[in-house]
Scaffold this motif. Structure first.
Motif, mmCIF file in Angstrom:
data_model
loop_
_atom_site.group_PDB
_atom_site.id
_atom_site.type_symbol
_atom_site.label_atom_id
_atom_site.label_comp_id
_atom_site.label_asym_id
_atom_site.label_seq_id
_atom_site.Cartn_x
_atom_site.Cartn_y
_atom_site.Cartn_z
ATOM 1 N N ASP A 43 0.673 -1.035 0.045
ATOM 2 C CA ASP A 43 -0.056 0.089 -0.059
ATOM 3 C C ASP A 43 0.770 1.088 0.100
ATOM 4 O O ASP A 43 1.216 1.769 0.956
ATOM 5 C CB ASP A 43 -1.043 -0.117 1.247
ATOM 6 C CG ASP A 43 -1.854 1.355 1.187
ATOM 7 O OD1 ASP A 43 -2.714 1.387 1.948
ATOM 8 O OD2 ASP A 43 -1.748 2.032 0.415
ATOM 9 N N GLU A 44 1.142 1.840 -1.178
ATOM 10 C CA GLU A 44 1.954 2.811 -1.297
ATOM 11 C C GLU A 44 1.241 4.242 -1.576
ATOM 12 O O GLU A 44 1.643 5.366 -2.054
ATOM 13 C CB GLU A 44 2.800 2.659 -2.706
ATOM 14 C CG GLU A 44 3.929 1.528 -2.203
ATOM 15 C CD GLU A 44 5.256 1.780 -2.739
ATOM 16 O OE1 GLU A 44 5.962 2.962 -2.506
ATOM 17 O OE2 GLU A 44 5.877 0.924 -3.489
ATOM 18 N N VAL A 45 0.084 4.270 -0.606
ATOM 19 C CA VAL A 45 -0.898 5.331 -1.134
ATOM 20 C C VAL A 45 0.199 6.825 -0.609
ATOM 21 O O VAL A 45 -0.205 7.695 -0.987
ATOM 22 C CB VAL A 45 -2.055 5.193 -0.464
ATOM 23 C CG1 VAL A 45 -2.915 6.765 -0.102
ATOM 24 C CG2 VAL A 45 -2.837 4.289 -1.151
ATOM 25 N N ILE A 46 0.741 6.538 0.577
ATOM 26 C CA ILE A 46 1.485 7.482 1.191
ATOM 27 C C ILE A 46 3.013 7.533 0.608
ATOM 28 O O ILE A 46 3.582 8.529 0.171
ATOM 29 C CB ILE A 46 1.548 7.546 2.477
ATOM 30 C CG1 ILE A 46 0.401 8.219 3.030
ATOM 31 C CG2 ILE A 46 2.798 8.401 3.148
ATOM 32 C CD1 ILE A 46 0.487 8.198 4.714
ATOM 33 N N THR A 47 3.756 6.390 0.455
ATOM 34 C CA THR A 47 5.129 6.148 -0.035
ATOM 35 C C THR A 47 5.269 6.468 -1.316
ATOM 36 O O THR A 47 6.442 6.526 -1.843
ATOM 37 C CB THR A 47 5.714 4.932 0.516
ATOM 38 O OG1 THR A 47 4.932 3.846 0.088
ATOM 39 C CG2 THR A 47 5.463 4.694 1.973
ATOM 40 N N GLY A 48 4.263 6.069 -2.165
ATOM 41 C CA GLY A 48 4.261 6.303 -3.772
ATOM 42 C C GLY A 48 4.808 7.679 -4.204
ATOM 43 O O GLY A 48 4.011 8.246 -3.786
ATOM 44 N N PHE A 49 5.995 7.661 -4.857
ATOM 45 C CA PHE A 49 6.511 9.026 -5.436
ATOM 46 C C PHE A 49 6.860 9.954 -4.470
ATOM 47 O O PHE A 49 7.256 11.005 -4.510
ATOM 48 C CB PHE A 49 5.414 9.656 -6.446
ATOM 49 C CG PHE A 49 4.941 8.761 -7.448
ATOM 50 C CD1 PHE A 49 3.802 8.208 -7.440
ATOM 51 C CD2 PHE A 49 5.542 8.806 -8.486
ATOM 52 C CE1 PHE A 49 3.302 7.329 -8.564
ATOM 53 C CE2 PHE A 49 5.310 7.806 -9.738
ATOM 54 C CZ PHE A 49 3.972 7.207 -9.605
ATOM 55 N N ARG A 50 6.832 9.503 -2.939
ATOM 56 C CA ARG A 50 7.131 10.466 -1.865
ATOM 57 C C ARG A 50 8.784 10.011 -1.374
ATOM 58 O O ARG A 50 9.470 10.697 -1.160
ATOM 59 C CB ARG A 50 6.149 9.972 -0.752
ATOM 60 C CG ARG A 50 6.444 10.629 0.738
ATOM 61 C CD ARG A 50 6.567 11.841 0.841
ATOM 62 N NE ARG A 50 5.519 12.805 0.622
ATOM 63 C CZ ARG A 50 5.203 14.075 0.814
ATOM 64 N NH1 ARG A 50 6.428 14.627 1.369
ATOM 65 N NH2 ARG A 50 4.323 14.819 0.555
ATOM 66 N N LEU A 51 8.895 8.545 -1.159
ATOM 67 C CA LEU A 51 10.209 7.997 -0.720
ATOM 68 C C LEU A 51 11.005 8.301 -1.820
ATOM 69 O O LEU A 51 12.502 8.338 -1.519
ATOM 70 C CB LEU A 51 10.199 6.624 -0.439
ATOM 71 C CG LEU A 51 9.554 6.146 1.049
ATOM 72 C CD1 LEU A 51 9.977 4.854 1.240
ATOM 73 C CD2 LEU A 51 9.815 7.127 2.098
#
Ligand code: KE4
Length: 423
Positions: A239-247
Motif C-alpha cells: 500500500d504505497e498511497v503515502i510512500t508512492g512517489f514520496r520516498l
C-alpha cells in the motif's frame, strides 16, 4: 491568534456535516482545539479564514509534495477544465498516466485509476481474492488502508487470530476474513501463515507505516514478507498511497528493492486531485472486468482533470530527481531539532524519519510497531501542536500521523520551524 471565523464556520458546519468535517482527523479532536477552516494555500504556506498563515507540514496528508498551487500544475488544470471536466469515456491522458506509473514502478504492468486510496485498496484486495480464489487477507496492526469494511479492524485478543470490527456498522462477518499480524514481527506472520496456509489471498502492508505515526520497516522485514508470500503462493500488496512517489520517484519498492505483486497508489499520483490507482502483474490485473471476472468500476475514474494534475506532477518529479535528496536533507534537519529539544528539556521524544516523512513521538522509544507508538504521551503531543500553531507552524493534529515536507519549504523556513520545535 484570532480564529473567530473558523469557530463560526465550525459551529455552522457541525449542523450539516458530522463533526463539521468531511474526514475525522480534520476535527482536531485529539489535540482538543477548534479546527482551522482554510481559505487558501500557496507553496509551503496555508492561510485560514481569519487570515492566519502557517508553514504547512500536513500538505493535505501527502499529495502536496510540490507545495500548494504549483503554477505549472494549476495552469495545466485550468487549461484542461476548458475542455470539459469529465466524459465517462477513455482518454489519452489515462494511458499517459498509466505509462508514467509503469515507468516509475516496473512491477505495475497494468493499472486501474480510481478516485481514492480506499477504493484502490478495496479493489486490489478484490483482485487478489479473485486471482487466488482464496478469501483471507493478512494486514498489520496499526496499518491503515482506507475505510473499506473488511479493513476497519482491530486485532482481536491474543487468543483471536481473526480481526474484530473497529467501527460500528461493520458486521462481524465482514471481518472474519481479515487476519492481523504485528508490524516488524515476522514470527506473528509465520504463525498466521502456518495456521491458515493456502487460505490467504494476500498480505497487505504499508512498506513504511505512516498511520501510527511513521514507523520504519526493520531490516529484512519487507524481504521476509516477499519470501513468505512466495512460499505460500500468497500475493504481496504494497500500500504505497503515502510512500508512492514520496520516498523516491519509484516509491518504497524502489527504495527497499522489494517487488510486490500489487501496488496501491494515491495522494501524489493525483497531484492533489481525487485520484488513486491500483495495479501490478498483468496476469493478475487481467482478472479485472471487462477482461476478467473481477468487477470494479467508477464514474469519475481517471477523469481528465485529475489525470492532468497527476501527469504534470509526476512529470515535474521525474524531471527533478534532485528533489528527493533535498527533501531528505531538510527532513533530517527537522529530526535533529526534535533531538535537540529532547536534550534541552529532558522530554522523551523518539523520532522516526525516512525521506520527507517524519514523526516525533512523545515517547521514550524505540517506536517500532503499534504498541510502542500507542505508548506516546498524546497530551504532550497536543501541547506541542498548540505551541507550533501559535508560532505559525501547522503540523498534523494527531500524534499518529506523519509530518510531510514539500519541495516548496525553503531552508530558511526549515530553520524557522527548527526554532519553533526547540522552543
Ligand atoms: P483515501 O481513501 O483517504 O484517499 O486513502 C486511504 C489510505 C490508504 N492507504 C494509506 C497508506 C493511507 O495513508 C490512506 C489515507 N491516509 C490518511 C492519512 N493518514 C488520509 C487522511 C484522512 O483520512 O483524512
Amino acid at each position: 491568534m484570532n480564529t473567530s471565523r473558523s469557530k463560526e464556520l465550525f459551529e455552522k458546519s457541525r449542523r450539516r456535516i458530522p463533526g463539521g468535517v468531511n474526514s475525522p482527523v480534520r476535527a482536531f479532536g485529539s489535540v482538543g482545539r477548534t479546527p482551522l477552516f482554510i481559505d487558501h494555500a500557496k507553496g509551503s504556506r496555508i492561510t485560514d479564514v481569519d487570515g492566519n498563515t502557517f508553514l504547512d507540514y500536513v500538505c493535505s496528508w501527502g499529495p502536496g509534495i510540490l507545495g500548494h498551487a504549483h503554477p505549472t500544475v494549476i495552469e495545466a488544470v485550468r487549461k484542461a477544465c476548458m475542455d470539459g471536466l469529465t466524459y465517462g469515456a477513455p482518454t489519452e491522458k489515462e494511458w499517459k498516466l498509466a505509462e508514467l506509473i509503469h515507468e516509475a514502478m516496473g512491477s505495475v504492468e497494468k493499472v486501474r485509476l480510481v478516485s481514492s486510496g480506499t477504493e484502490a485498496v478495496m479493489s486490489a484486495i478484490r483482485v487478489a481474492r479473485g486471482y487466488t480464489g482464496r478469501d483471507l487477507i493478512l494486514k498489520f496492526k496499526g496499518n491503515y488502508h482506507g475505510h473499506s469494511d473488511g479493513l476497519l479492524v482491530k486485532a482481536g485478543s491474543a487468543a483471536l487470530t481473526t480481526a474484530v470490527p473497529d467501527s460500528s456498522g461493520v458486521p462481524a462477518s465482514y471481518t472474519q476474513n481479515t487476519l492481523v499480524a504485528l508490524y516488524n514481527n515476522p514470527d506473528s506472520v509465520e504463525e498466521l501463515m502456518e495456521k491458515y496456509q493456502n487460505q490467504v489471498a494476500a498480505i497487505i502492508v504499508e512498506p513504511v507505516a505512516a498511520n501510527m505515526g511513521v514507523v520504519l520497516p526493520e531490516k529484512g522485514f519487507l524481504e521476509f514478507l516477499r519470501e513468505i508470500t512466495v512460499r505460500y503462493d500468497t500475493l504481496l500488496i504494497f500500500d504505497e498511497v503515502i510512500t508512492g512517489f514520496r520516498l523516491g520517484y519509484g516509491g518504497a519498492q524502489e527504495y527497499f528493492h522489494v517487488t510486490p505483486d500489487l501496488t496501491t497508489l494515491g495522494k501524489i499520483v493525483g497531484g492533489g486531485m481525487p485520484m488513486a490507482a491500483y495495479g501490478g502483474r498483468a496476469d493478475i490485473m487481467d482478472q479485472v472486468s471487462p477482461v476478467g471476472s473481477v468487477y470494479q468500476a467508477g464514474t469519475l475514474s481517471g477523469n481528465p482533470i485529475a489525470t492532468t494534475a497527476g501527469i504534470v506532477t509526476l512529470d515535474i518529479l521525474k524531471a527533478h530527481p534532485e528533489y528527493y535528496g533535498e527533501l531528505e536533507r531538510k527532513t533530517k534537519r527537522l529530526a535533529a531539532a526534535f533531538e535537540e529539544r529532547s536534550k534541552k528539556t529532558g522530554e522523551a521524544i523518539w523520532v522516526n524519519q525516512i525521506g520527507s516523512l517524519l514523526s516525533a513521538f512523545f515517547a521514550p522509544g524505540p517506536v517500532r510497531d503499534y504498541d510502542s507508538a500507542a505508548n506516546s504521551d498524546t497530551k504532550a503531543y497536543g501541547e506541542y501542536f498548540g505551541r507550533m500553531l501559535e508560532q505559525g507552524i501547522y503540523v498534523a493534529p494527531s500524534q499518529f500521523e506523519a509530518m510531510f515536507v514539500s519541495v516548496a519549504h525553503t531552508d530558511e523556513e526549515i530553520e524557522e520551524t527548527c526554532r519553533a520545535i526547540c522552543g
